[in-house]
Structure formats: structure tokens, C-alpha cells
Design a protein around this motif. Structure first.
Motif, PDB file in Angstrom:
ATOM      1  N   LEU A  47       0.801  -1.225   0.000  1.00 33.10           N
ATOM      2  CA  LEU A  47       0.000   0.000   0.000  1.00 33.10           C
ATOM      3  C   LEU A  47       0.833   1.274   0.000  1.00 33.10           C
ATOM      4  CD1 LEU A  47      -2.778  -1.007   2.563  1.00 33.10           C
ATOM      5  CD2 LEU A  47      -2.851  -1.138   0.069  1.00 33.10           C
ATOM      6  N   ILE A  48       2.030   1.240   0.560  1.00 34.49           N
ATOM      7  CA  ILE A  48       2.803   2.468   0.694  1.00 34.49           C
ATOM      8  C   ILE A  48       3.960   2.532  -0.301  1.00 34.49           C
ATOM      9  CG2 ILE A  48       4.139   3.884   2.302  1.00 34.49           C
ATOM     10  CD1 ILE A  48       2.507   2.819   4.542  1.00 34.49           C
ATOM     11  N   ALA A  49       4.545   1.393  -0.654  1.00 40.41           N
ATOM     12  CA  ALA A  49       5.673   1.402  -1.594  1.00 40.41           C
ATOM     13  C   ALA A  49       5.316   2.053  -2.930  1.00 40.41           C
ATOM     14  CB  ALA A  49       6.186  -0.025  -1.804  1.00 40.41           C
ATOM     15  N   PRO A  50       4.121   1.813  -3.523  1.00 38.05           N
ATOM     16  CA  PRO A  50       3.793   2.539  -4.768  1.00 38.05           C
ATOM     17  C   PRO A  50       3.734   4.051  -4.580  1.00 38.05           C
ATOM     18  CG  PRO A  50       2.327   0.663  -4.447  1.00 38.05           C
ATOM     19  CD  PRO A  50       3.083   0.831  -3.175  1.00 38.05           C
ATOM     20  N   LEU A  51       3.288   4.470  -3.409  1.00 36.39           N
ATOM     21  CA  LEU A  51       3.245   5.905  -3.134  1.00 36.39           C
ATOM     22  C   LEU A  51       4.648   6.461  -2.923  1.00 36.39           C
ATOM     23  CD1 LEU A  51       0.196   5.939  -0.696  1.00 36.39           C
ATOM     24  CD2 LEU A  51       0.203   6.238  -3.179  1.00 36.39           C
ATOM     25  N   ASP A  52       5.530   5.639  -2.355  1.00 35.59           N
ATOM     26  CA  ASP A  52       6.926   6.064  -2.214  1.00 35.59           C
ATOM     27  C   ASP A  52       7.553   6.347  -3.574  1.00 35.59           C
ATOM     28  OD1 ASP A  52       6.793   5.836   0.515  1.00 35.59           O
ATOM     29  OD2 ASP A  52       7.675   3.835   0.585  1.00 35.59           O
ATOM     30  N   ALA A  53       7.255   5.492  -4.554  1.00 36.85           N
ATOM     31  CA  ALA A  53       7.815   5.700  -5.893  1.00 36.85           C
ATOM     32  C   ALA A  53       7.306   7.006  -6.502  1.00 36.85           C
ATOM     33  CB  ALA A  53       7.443   4.517  -6.795  1.00 36.85           C
ATOM     34  N   ALA A  54       6.014   7.311  -6.314  1.00 37.54           N
ATOM     35  CA  ALA A  54       5.474   8.571  -6.832  1.00 37.54           C
ATOM     36  C   ALA A  54       6.077   9.767  -6.109  1.00 37.54           C
ATOM     37  CB  ALA A  54       3.951   8.577  -6.694  1.00 37.54           C
ATOM     38  N   ALA A  55       6.272   9.653  -4.799  1.00 36.42           N
ATOM     39  CA  ALA A  55       6.877  10.751  -4.040  1.00 36.42           C
ATOM     40  C   ALA A  55       8.326  10.973  -4.458  1.00 36.42           C
ATOM     41  CB  ALA A  55       6.790  10.466  -2.547  1.00 36.42           C
ATOM     42  N   LEU A  56       9.051   9.897  -4.731  1.00 34.99           N
ATOM     43  CA  LEU A  56      10.439  10.034  -5.165  1.00 34.99           C
ATOM     44  C   LEU A  56      10.529  10.734  -6.511  1.00 34.99           C
ATOM     45  CD1 LEU A  56      12.123   6.687  -4.089  1.00 34.99           C
ATOM     46  CD2 LEU A  56      12.590   8.977  -3.231  1.00 34.99           C
ATOM     47  N   ARG A  57       9.568  10.527  -7.379  1.00 36.22           N
ATOM     48  CA  ARG A  57       9.570  11.252  -8.662  1.00 36.22           C
ATOM     49  C   ARG A  57       9.416  12.752  -8.440  1.00 36.22           C
ATOM     50  NH1 ARG A  57       6.681   6.554 -10.409  1.00 36.22           N
ATOM     51  NH2 ARG A  57       4.672   7.551  -9.987  1.00 36.22           N
ATOM     52  N   GLU A  58       8.613  13.134  -7.457  1.00 40.45           N
ATOM     53  CA  GLU A  58       8.492  14.555  -7.125  1.00 40.45           C
ATOM     54  C   GLU A  58       9.805  15.099  -6.569  1.00 40.45           C
ATOM     55  OE1 GLU A  58       6.015  16.348  -7.903  1.00 40.45           O
ATOM     56  OE2 GLU A  58       4.546  14.813  -8.430  1.00 40.45           O
ATOM     57  N   VAL A  59      10.483  14.310  -5.745  1.00 37.82           N
ATOM     58  CA  VAL A  59      11.757  14.746  -5.181  1.00 37.82           C
ATOM     59  C   VAL A  59      12.795  14.914  -6.288  1.00 37.82           C
ATOM     60  CG1 VAL A  59      13.618  14.143  -3.597  1.00 37.82           C
ATOM     61  CG2 VAL A  59      11.257  13.652  -2.969  1.00 37.82           C
ATOM     62  N   GLU A  60      12.859  13.966  -7.202  1.00 39.96           N
ATOM     63  CA  GLU A  60      13.829  14.052  -8.293  1.00 39.96           C
ATOM     64  C   GLU A  60      13.550  15.259  -9.180  1.00 39.96           C
ATOM     65  OE1 GLU A  60      13.557  10.337 -10.260  1.00 39.96           O
ATOM     66  OE2 GLU A  60      14.239   9.171  -8.528  1.00 39.96           O
ATOM     67  N   ALA A  61      12.280  15.526  -9.464  1.00 39.84           N
ATOM     68  CA  ALA A  61      11.943  16.685 -10.302  1.00 39.84           C
ATOM     69  C   ALA A  61      12.349  17.986  -9.618  1.00 39.84           C
ATOM     70  CB  ALA A  61      10.450  16.683 -10.610  1.00 39.84           C
ATOM     71  N   ALA A  62      12.105  18.095  -8.313  1.00 38.42           N
ATOM     72  CA  ALA A  62      12.482  19.317  -7.593  1.00 38.42           C
ATOM     73  C   ALA A  62      13.995  19.470  -7.529  1.00 38.42           C
ATOM     74  CB  ALA A  62      11.889  19.291  -6.187  1.00 38.42           C
ATOM     75  N   ALA A  63      14.712  18.385  -7.268  1.00 37.40           N
ATOM     76  CA  ALA A  63      16.180  18.463  -7.220  1.00 37.40           C
ATOM     77  C   ALA A  63      16.743  18.865  -8.573  1.00 37.40           C
ATOM     78  CB  ALA A  63      16.760  17.117  -6.781  1.00 37.40           C
ATOM     79  N   ARG A  64      16.180  18.337  -9.641  1.00 36.62           N
ATOM     80  CA  ARG A  64      16.643  18.685 -10.994  1.00 36.62           C
ATOM     81  C   ARG A  64      16.389  20.161 -11.284  1.00 36.62           C
ATOM     82  NH1 ARG A  64      13.440  15.636 -13.419  1.00 36.62           N
ATOM     83  NH2 ARG A  64      14.719  13.756 -13.199  1.00 36.62           N
ATOM     84  N   GLN A  65      15.228  20.668 -10.882  1.00 38.91           N
ATOM     85  CA  GLN A  65      14.905  22.069 -11.150  1.00 38.91           C
ATOM     86  C   GLN A  65      15.810  23.011 -10.367  1.00 38.91           C
ATOM     87  OE1 GLN A  65      10.919  23.186 -10.068  1.00 38.91           O
ATOM     88  NE2 GLN A  65      10.962  25.055 -11.256  1.00 38.91           N
ATOM     89  N   VAL A  66      16.025  22.723  -9.092  1.00 43.48           N
ATOM     90  CA  VAL A  66      16.884  23.582  -8.271  1.00 43.48           C
ATOM     91  C   VAL A  66      18.312  23.571  -8.797  1.00 43.48           C
ATOM     92  CG1 VAL A  66      17.870  23.860  -5.977  1.00 43.48           C
ATOM     93  CG2 VAL A  66      15.447  23.390  -6.222  1.00 43.48           C
ATOM     94  N   ALA A  67      18.814  22.392  -9.168  1.00 46.40           N
ATOM     95  CA  ALA A  67      20.181  22.311  -9.689  1.00 46.40           C
ATOM     96  C   ALA A  67      20.322  23.084 -10.992  1.00 46.40           C
ATOM     97  CB  ALA A  67      20.564  20.843  -9.894  1.00 46.40           C
ATOM     98  N   ALA A  68      19.335  22.969 -11.874  1.00 41.94           N
ATOM     99  CA  ALA A  68      19.416  23.661 -13.164  1.00 41.94           C
ATOM    100  C   ALA A  68      19.355  25.170 -12.988  1.00 41.94           C
ATOM    101  CB  ALA A  68      18.290  23.187 -14.077  1.00 41.94           C
TER     102      ALA A  68
END
Length: 341
Positions: free
Chosen positions: A186-207
């Protein structure tokens, strides 16, 4: 008069040839000649977000808001009454507009209250999970699993995971096993979606840090990206927050990070491995971008811990370096170039 000797160039012969320019040793780097990336933008953004105003400042802004509200309300009332007296149809139209505006404000207040209620429910679930894990009581674990399953069952993307959990939950006769199954299904699929948000934010801040040389633009980008990331992570886990709820979440996450020193470059070798060796020597802005992206990833993982309905199980907490490598692959170069440090 004596004959003057003829003057001309004199050639001095050396006993042995010295090293030429090609054989000269490289000039050593002076300590501090190249300032290592420090993630200044993220550290400043985290400090500003975690800072609580003093009690005197809160009283000042609260009283100022109350006075302005009274002044605006009185002015609007007098304006509407005078307009009704002079031009009735226009005055009643303006009165209807004010009523509509008041209803919209009331709807916003109700929405914010509902958002705080959802956040409180997530905090309660997190506390129940901790009790079930610590005490190892199967009845507590089943009660928690029922509430967790009921919360995620209506979501279409969780239907298949709900069915898998329902099929296997009766086979678990141990509290730890049932909690592990709930986390995996129940939570692992949500973890994967949350990690995509983290990666997108890290990419934007770095750029933005690497490509925009304007003063404080990186700080503004870091603050807005992190607030948006925290809000989306809360939505992923079901604790969707309003404006005030997002600010509360952001302050809670940043306060935790500042208190534990996680916004300082140094642990898990993020600064030296990803920012200090390769990219910083090519461009200090690129090095700052990588470090700010790493600190954003730390904020995202901390937000996952805060918004998650249960603590991370053994081996399930994401690593900052892994998240950052996936986020920055192709942004500053190939993955191998990022890992080369």
C-alpha cells in the motif's frame, strides 16, 4: 688611445640542460583558491523557512491584519450603503459582489480546516503505526491496516494493490509481518510517486542554480521548488494540504533539517563526491547546482518521513546519492560523469 674591444652578444654555456617548460611540475592549487560548493541557496532557504517570528512580531502582524480588516470592512460597508442610497440598482449589485466574495473567503477557510484535518489524520496514523511496531500487538497492527486500507481503497491507482493486500493479509499472524505487507503493497507505490516529485524538484533547483547567475534567484527557486515539492508529497500520501498547511509542513521539515544539521554539506559525502571534484573545477555554478540539488533531495526525503503514514521499514529509506544520480542524469552530463567524483 687603447683599442676598444668590440661588444656583442655573449653565449653562456650551461654544464647540463635544465628541464624545459614541458617538464616543469604543475603549479599546486593554493588552499582556498577554489571555493568548494557549499549549497548556499538551499542553506539560506532552509534557514528562512525554519525561522519562527518572535512573539512580538506575531502580535504586531496579527493586530495590523485585524486593523486593516476592520478598516476595509467599514469602508466597504459605507461605500455600499452610500451607493444604495444614491443609485439603488448599482448599490445592490455591489452588495451582491461583496456577498459572493465573502462566500469565497468562507469556502477557502473551510478548505484550510479540512486540509489541517487531513494532516492530523496522517499524524495519527503515523503514531498508530509506531505503537503497533514497538509493541508488536497483532490486534493493533490489524486495526492500523484496516484504517490504512480504507484510506487508499477509493483511489483508482491503488485498486490493484488493495486487492493484493486483501488476498494476503489473512495469511499474516505476526504484527511485524502484517505491517511489512502493508508497507510493501500500500505504501511502496506511493513512495515511488513521491520520489519522482523529489527528483523533479532536485533537478529544477540544480538547473536554476547552475544556469541563472542572478543574485538570490537560486534562493527564490529553492524556496518555491521545495514548498511545491513538500505539498505534492503530502498529496501523494493522502494528506493534501492547503496554503497554511503547506507552510506548516514546510516549517516542520526545515526545522527538523536545521536542527539535525542535515542542510550542511558533509554527511554521506554528497559535497565531495558530487560537487567538489569534477563539476566544481569545470564551473563553480555547476558545483553549487549539484549541491543544492542534493540538499533538495534531503528535504524531499525528510518530507516523505513527515507525510508518510508509517515510518520507513528496514532498507526502505531512500538514499540521497541514489535519488540525486537519477535526478541529474543527463542534466550536467552522463551518469558516469556525475559519478566520476
Amino acid at each position: 688611445m687603447a683599442d676598444e674591444t668590440r661588444r656583442g652578444p655573449v653565449m653562456i654555456e650551461m654544464e647540463s640542460d635544465g628541464p624545459g617548460p614541458a617538464e616543469a611540475p604543475p603549479v599546486p592549487d593554493l588552499p582556498g583558491a577554489i571555493e568548494a560548493p557549499s549549497g548556499r541557496a538551499m542553506q539560506l532557504a532552509a534557514t528562512l523557512a525554519a525561522r519562527r517570528p518572535s512573539r512580538l512580531a506575531r502580535w504586531f502582524w496579527g493586530l495590523l491584519a485585524a486593523l486593516l480588516s476592520v478598516a476595509v470592512t467599514a469602508a466597504a460597508w459605507n461605500f455600499t450603503v452610500s451607493l444604495v442610497a444614491s443609485t439603488p440598482w448599482l448599490g445592490w449589485a455591489v452588495a451582491a459582489l461583496f456577498v459572493a466574495f465573502g462566500l469565497v473567503v468562507l469556502a477557502i477557510v473551510v478548505k484550510e480546516i479540512a486540509a489541517f484535518s487531513r494532516l492530523s489524520r496522517m499524524d495519527e496514523l503515523h503514531a498508530l503505526a509506531e505503537v503497533a511496531l514497538v509493541e508488536g500487538d497483532l490486534s493493533d497492527a490489524r486495526a492500523y491496516a484496516d484504517r490504512l486500507d480504507a484510506m487508499y481503497r477509493p483511489r483508482a491507482e491503488m485498486r490493484w494493490h488493495h486487492e493484493r493486500f486483501s488476498e494476503r493479509r489473512e495469511e499474516q499472524f505476526d504484527a511485524a509481518a502484517l505491517m511489512e505487507l502493508a508497507e510493501a503493497e500500500l505504501i511502496a507505490p506511493l513512495d515511488a510517486a513521491a520520489l519522482r516529485e523529489v527528483e523533479a524538484a532536485a533537478r529544477q533547483v540544480a538547473a536554476v542554480t547552475a544556469l541563472v547567475p542572478l543574485a538570490f534567484a537560486d534562493v527564490l527557486a529553492a524556496m518555491t521548488s521545495n514548498i511545491r515539492m513538500i505539498r505534492r508529497i503530502a498529496e501523494v500520501y493522502g494528506g493534501r494540504s492547503g496554503t497554511l498547511g503547506s507552510l506548516r509542513l514546510t516549517r516542520a521539515v526545515m526545522t527538523h533539517l536545521v536542527a539535525t544539521g542535515a542542510v550542511a554539506v558533509g554527511d554521506d559525502m554528497v559535497g565531495s563526491m558530487l560537487g567538489g571534484n569534477v563539476l566544481a573545477k569545470l564551473s563553480r555554478r555547476f558545483g553549487e547546482g549539484v549541491v543544492n540539488g542534493a540538499l533538495t533531495a534531503r528535504v524531499g526525503i525528510a518530507a516523505m518521513e513527515v507525510c508518510r503514514p508509517m515510518p520507513f521499514g528496514a532498507g526502505r529509506r531512500p538514499r540521497v546519492t541514489s535519488v540525486l544520480r537519477r535526478a541529474l542524469t543527463g542534466l550536467f552530463g552522463d551518469k558516469g560523469e556525475v559519478e566520476a567524483g
